[in-house]
Design a protein around this motif. Sequence first.
Motif, PDB file in Angstrom:
ATOM      1  N   THR A 192       4.376   1.662  -3.437  1.00 56.00           N
ATOM      2  CA  THR A 192       4.152   1.956  -2.735  1.00 56.00           C
ATOM      3  C   THR A 192       3.087   0.867  -1.663  1.00 56.00           C
ATOM      4  O   THR A 192       3.139   0.006  -2.153  1.00 56.00           O
ATOM      5  CB  THR A 192       2.217   2.182  -3.505  1.00 56.00           C
ATOM      6  OG1 THR A 192       1.817   1.352  -3.919  1.00 56.00           O
ATOM      7  CG2 THR A 192       2.624   3.810  -3.720  1.00 56.00           C
ATOM      8  N   THR A 193       2.824   1.403  -0.942  1.00 58.87           N
ATOM      9  CA  THR A 193       2.079   0.036   0.069  1.00 58.87           C
ATOM     10  C   THR A 193       3.032  -1.388   0.452  1.00 58.87           C
ATOM     11  O   THR A 193       3.143  -2.673   0.137  1.00 58.87           O
ATOM     12  CB  THR A 193       0.678  -1.091  -0.936  1.00 58.87           C
ATOM     13  OG1 THR A 193      -0.305  -0.081  -1.593  1.00 58.87           O
ATOM     14  CG2 THR A 193       0.061  -1.897   0.288  1.00 58.87           C
TER      15      THR A 193
ATOM     16  N   SER B 182       5.205   3.982   1.780  1.00 59.83           N
ATOM     17  CA  SER B 182       6.104   4.517   0.530  1.00 59.83           C
ATOM     18  C   SER B 182       7.006   4.935   0.662  1.00 59.83           C
ATOM     19  O   SER B 182       7.025   5.933   1.529  1.00 59.83           O
ATOM     20  CB  SER B 182       4.934   5.504  -0.659  1.00 59.83           C
ATOM     21  OG  SER B 182       3.467   5.215  -0.734  1.00 59.83           O
TER      22      SER B 182
ATOM     23  N   GLN C 128       9.166   4.188  -7.503  1.00 61.34           N
ATOM     24  CA  GLN C 128       7.879   4.586  -6.874  1.00 61.34           C
ATOM     25  C   GLN C 128       7.826   2.812  -5.986  1.00 61.34           C
ATOM     26  O   GLN C 128       7.338   2.522  -6.992  1.00 61.34           O
ATOM     27  CB  GLN C 128       6.951   5.248  -7.735  1.00 61.34           C
ATOM     28  CG  GLN C 128       5.703   5.621  -6.315  1.00 61.34           C
ATOM     29  CD  GLN C 128       6.242   6.893  -5.531  1.00 61.34           C
ATOM     30  OE1 GLN C 128       7.090   7.830  -6.423  1.00 61.34           O
ATOM     31  NE2 GLN C 128       6.045   7.435  -4.091  1.00 61.34           N
TER      32      GLN C 128
ATOM     33  N   ARG D  85       2.158  -2.367  -6.807  1.00 62.87           N
ATOM     34  CA  ARG D  85       3.008  -1.177  -6.562  1.00 62.87           C
ATOM     35  C   ARG D  85       4.194  -0.753  -6.998  1.00 62.87           C
ATOM     36  O   ARG D  85       3.903  -0.283  -6.251  1.00 62.87           O
ATOM     37  CB  ARG D  85       3.169  -2.421  -5.172  1.00 62.87           C
ATOM     38  CG  ARG D  85       2.387  -3.209  -4.029  1.00 62.87           C
ATOM     39  CD  ARG D  85       2.294  -4.108  -2.924  1.00 62.87           C
ATOM     40  NE  ARG D  85       3.406  -5.733  -3.146  1.00 62.87           N
ATOM     41  CZ  ARG D  85       4.409  -5.153  -2.560  1.00 62.87           C
ATOM     42  NH1 ARG D  85       5.023  -3.617  -1.748  1.00 62.87           N
ATOM     43  NH2 ARG D  85       5.504  -6.371  -3.090  1.00 62.87           N
TER      44      ARG D  85
END
Length: 116
Positions: free
Chosen positions: A83-84, A17, A81, A66
Motif C-alpha cells: 500500500t501507499t 496499492s 500486499q 506499507r
Amino acid sequence: QVQLVESGGGLVQPGGSVRLSCTVSGILFNSYAMAWYRQAPGKQRELVALISFHGSTNYANSVKGRFTISRDNALNIMYLQITTLKPEDTAVYYCNRGDYPNSWAWGQGTQVTVSS
C-alpha cells in the motif's frame, strides 16, 4: 525441482496499492520460511519481507507499515500486499526461500512500476 511463479505487478500510481502472488511448486511449502525480494534498476537485489513457515513476519525498515506478507500453506501461495506505493518501490519483485543467501532458481519476477 522448485518452481517459483510471481504475478500481480503492473503500473501503479503513487499512493496506490498492489497485491503480488507467488505460486510455489516442487517443495513441501509449509516447511520453509519464504521471502519477497526486489531489485530496482542498477541496484542489488534486496530482501523486503520475510515470513516463517508458521506465519511470523519481518520487514525491511524501508517498507514497514506499507508491505504485508502472508502465505496460504494449503494452496502453496505467498502474497505481498503493498500500500501507499512510492516511486522508489519501482522494481522487479521476486519470491524465494527466506534463509538468504540460500536460494532456489529465481523465477522471472513481476515488475512493479510506480509512476503518475
